[in-house]
Design an enzyme around this catalytic site. Structure first.
Site, PDB file in Angstrom:
ATOM      1  N   PHE A  28      -6.594   8.189   2.456  1.00 61.81           N
ATOM      2  CA  PHE A  28      -7.011   6.997   1.704  1.00 61.81           C
ATOM      3  C   PHE A  28      -7.972   6.189   2.576  1.00 61.81           C
ATOM      4  O   PHE A  28      -8.270   6.572   3.712  1.00 61.81           O
ATOM      5  CB  PHE A  28      -5.784   6.162   1.279  1.00 61.81           C
ATOM      6  CG  PHE A  28      -5.075   5.483   2.429  1.00 61.81           C
ATOM      7  CD1 PHE A  28      -4.147   6.175   3.196  1.00 61.81           C
ATOM      8  CD2 PHE A  28      -5.340   4.158   2.757  1.00 61.81           C
ATOM      9  CE1 PHE A  28      -3.493   5.559   4.252  1.00 61.81           C
ATOM     10  CE2 PHE A  28      -4.676   3.526   3.815  1.00 61.81           C
ATOM     11  CZ  PHE A  28      -3.752   4.244   4.561  1.00 61.81           C
ATOM     12  N   GLY A  29      -8.415   5.071   2.031  1.00 63.16           N
ATOM     13  CA  GLY A  29      -9.224   4.133   2.807  1.00 63.16           C
ATOM     14  C   GLY A  29     -10.472   4.770   3.408  1.00 63.16           C
ATOM     15  O   GLY A  29     -11.255   5.432   2.720  1.00 63.16           O
ATOM     16  N   ASN A  72       0.852  -1.194   0.000  1.00 64.17           N
ATOM     17  CA  ASN A  72       0.000   0.000   0.000  1.00 64.17           C
ATOM     18  C   ASN A  72       0.893   1.250   0.000  1.00 64.17           C
ATOM     19  O   ASN A  72       1.471   1.605   1.029  1.00 64.17           O
ATOM     20  CB  ASN A  72      -0.901  -0.047   1.244  1.00 64.17           C
ATOM     21  CG  ASN A  72      -1.859   1.119   1.323  1.00 64.17           C
ATOM     22  OD1 ASN A  72      -1.578   2.199   0.817  1.00 64.17           O
ATOM     23  ND2 ASN A  72      -2.986   0.900   1.973  1.00 64.17           N
ATOM     24  N   ASP A  88     -10.643   7.209   5.495  1.00 64.26           N
ATOM     25  CA  ASP A  88     -10.423   8.579   5.994  1.00 64.26           C
ATOM     26  C   ASP A  88     -11.631   9.510   5.805  1.00 64.26           C
ATOM     27  O   ASP A  88     -11.924  10.309   6.696  1.00 64.26           O
ATOM     28  CB  ASP A  88      -9.178   9.199   5.330  1.00 64.26           C
ATOM     29  CG  ASP A  88      -7.884   8.666   5.927  1.00 64.26           C
ATOM     30  OD1 ASP A  88      -7.933   8.060   7.009  1.00 64.26           O
ATOM     31  OD2 ASP A  88      -6.818   8.853   5.299  1.00 64.26           O
ATOM     32  N   LYS A 135       0.482   4.061   2.605  1.00 63.18           N
ATOM     33  CA  LYS A 135       1.125   3.846   3.909  1.00 63.18           C
ATOM     34  C   LYS A 135       2.594   4.265   3.836  1.00 63.18           C
ATOM     35  O   LYS A 135       3.109   4.912   4.747  1.00 63.18           O
ATOM     36  CB  LYS A 135       1.060   2.370   4.312  1.00 63.18           C
ATOM     37  CG  LYS A 135      -0.308   1.853   4.727  1.00 63.18           C
ATOM     38  CD  LYS A 135      -0.131   0.395   5.190  1.00 63.18           C
ATOM     39  CE  LYS A 135      -1.410  -0.270   5.619  1.00 63.18           C
ATOM     40  NZ  LYS A 135      -1.169  -1.672   6.030  1.00 63.18           N
ATOM     41  N   HIS A 147      -3.014   6.929  13.910  1.00 65.10           N
ATOM     42  CA  HIS A 147      -2.588   5.653  14.493  1.00 65.10           C
ATOM     43  C   HIS A 147      -1.192   5.267  13.984  1.00 65.10           C
ATOM     44  O   HIS A 147      -0.357   4.777  14.718  1.00 65.10           O
ATOM     45  CB  HIS A 147      -3.624   4.582  14.136  1.00 65.10           C
ATOM     46  CG  HIS A 147      -4.030   4.575  12.677  1.00 65.10           C
ATOM     47  ND1 HIS A 147      -4.392   5.723  12.000  1.00 65.10           N
ATOM     48  CD2 HIS A 147      -4.094   3.583  11.754  1.00 65.10           C
ATOM     49  CE1 HIS A 147      -4.668   5.431  10.738  1.00 65.10           C
ATOM     50  NE2 HIS A 147      -4.499   4.134  10.567  1.00 65.10           N
ATOM     51  N   ARG A 148      -0.943   5.531  12.698  1.00 67.07           N
ATOM     52  CA  ARG A 148       0.359   5.204  12.082  1.00 67.07           C
ATOM     53  C   ARG A 148       1.462   6.084  12.676  1.00 67.07           C
ATOM     54  O   ARG A 148       2.571   5.616  12.935  1.00 67.07           O
ATOM     55  CB  ARG A 148       0.218   5.417  10.559  1.00 67.07           C
ATOM     56  CG  ARG A 148       1.385   4.960   9.721  1.00 67.07           C
ATOM     57  CD  ARG A 148       0.942   4.696   8.287  1.00 67.07           C
ATOM     58  NE  ARG A 148       0.027   3.576   8.223  1.00 67.07           N
ATOM     59  CZ  ARG A 148      -1.272   3.703   7.969  1.00 67.07           C
ATOM     60  NH1 ARG A 148      -1.819   4.865   7.681  1.00 67.07           N
ATOM     61  NH2 ARG A 148      -2.047   2.633   7.990  1.00 67.07           N
ATOM     62  N   ASP A 193       0.204  -3.430  10.111  1.00 64.00           N
ATOM     63  CA  ASP A 193      -1.134  -3.981   9.883  1.00 64.00           C
ATOM     64  C   ASP A 193      -2.110  -3.069  10.593  1.00 64.00           C
ATOM     65  O   ASP A 193      -1.943  -2.763  11.775  1.00 64.00           O
ATOM     66  CB  ASP A 193      -1.261  -5.421  10.379  1.00 64.00           C
ATOM     67  CG  ASP A 193      -2.488  -6.079   9.761  1.00 64.00           C
ATOM     68  OD1 ASP A 193      -2.543  -6.163   8.519  1.00 64.00           O
ATOM     69  OD2 ASP A 193      -3.425  -6.461  10.500  1.00 64.00           O
ATOM     70  N   SER A 194      -3.093  -2.608   9.864  1.00 66.83           N
ATOM     71  CA  SER A 194      -3.958  -1.589  10.444  1.00 66.83           C
ATOM     72  C   SER A 194      -5.408  -1.816  10.055  1.00 66.83           C
ATOM     73  O   SER A 194      -5.719  -2.645   9.212  1.00 66.83           O
ATOM     74  CB  SER A 194      -3.476  -0.202  10.004  1.00 66.83           C
ATOM     75  OG  SER A 194      -3.130  -0.195   8.640  1.00 66.83           O
TER      76      SER A 194
END
Ligand code: ITT
Length: 189
Positions: A145-146, A9, A148, A12, A173-174, A66-67
């Site tokens: 992304f995702g 990804n 968000d 990320k 979180h990242r 991994d999220s």
């Protein structure tokens, strides 16, 4: 120092590079066909699976992420299955909004588990970062992304996709997980 970032990804990877800034670490994607079987039963297990697959391909320091998004009223779903919740990202968001349509509690959190392997392939550090918020009723914002566009960040009146990349990379979180990793690396002899 070079670290292989165990993901397919690129969003990320971009975020990790930006959070790291001038930290002195060069992050690169794994060479070859990076397609680990993510069949663990937790973020921690899948993070180790990804890190070990990247190590198999590169034989050097590897960091995996991994999220996922965990929604309280859905007992933590989509959670571990965030990437596989539906066919497309639009469909994932539609499904989540539909599942939540009759729920009052819209609280949620993003979770990121990072696992660091050394150049012998041993797990030397693992950490979890979390970012709390809630799910809005309609998507807003174009950044990130995702999920968000539907995640309202606690303490802000904006979704994660309305935050600028710099703002997201301060609170995500990242960012929390990566800062712990960087602190660990700085403490290494
Ligand atoms: P890799 O396994 O190759 O790292 P992936 O996208 O499949 O890529 P995950 O298995 O960790 O990664 O799934 C995480 C999913 O959770 C991701 O596809 C997004 O849908 C969501 N997600 C994770 N971090 C996110 C973020 O910062 N913003 C929005 N959605 C996020």
């Amino acid at each position: 120092m070079k670290i292989i970032f165990a993901t397919a990804n690129e969003h990320k990877l971009d975020e990790v590079k930006s959070i790291c800034g001038n930290c002195g670490i060069e992050f690169a994607l794994p060479e070859g066909d990076f397609n680990p079987v993510e069949n663990g039963s937790s973020f921690e297990e899948n993070s180790v699976i990804k890190a070990k697959e990247a190590y198999r391909l590169s034989k050097t320091y590897c960091l995996a992420d991994d999220s996922g998004l965990c929604v309280n009223a859905l007992n933590g779903a989509p959670g571990l299955y965030s990437a596989r919740y539906a066919g497309t990202q639009d469909a994932k968001i539609e499904k989540l909004l539909h599942e939540l349509s009759d729920k009052n509690d819209r609280s949620a959190k993003f979770v990121c588990c990072m696992t660091l392997l050394n150049d012998c392939g041993d797990v030397i550090f693992q950490t979890i970062g979390e970012c709390f918020g809630s799910i809005v009723e309609e998507r807003k914002g174009l950044n990130g992304f995702g999920y968000d566009p539907i995640f309202l960040v606690e303490g802000y009146s904006k979704t994660m996709a309305e935050l600028s990349p710099d703002e997201k990379n301060k609170v995500s979180h990242r960012a929390v997980a990566l800062k712990n990793v960087l602190k660990f690396l700085q403490s290494m002899p």
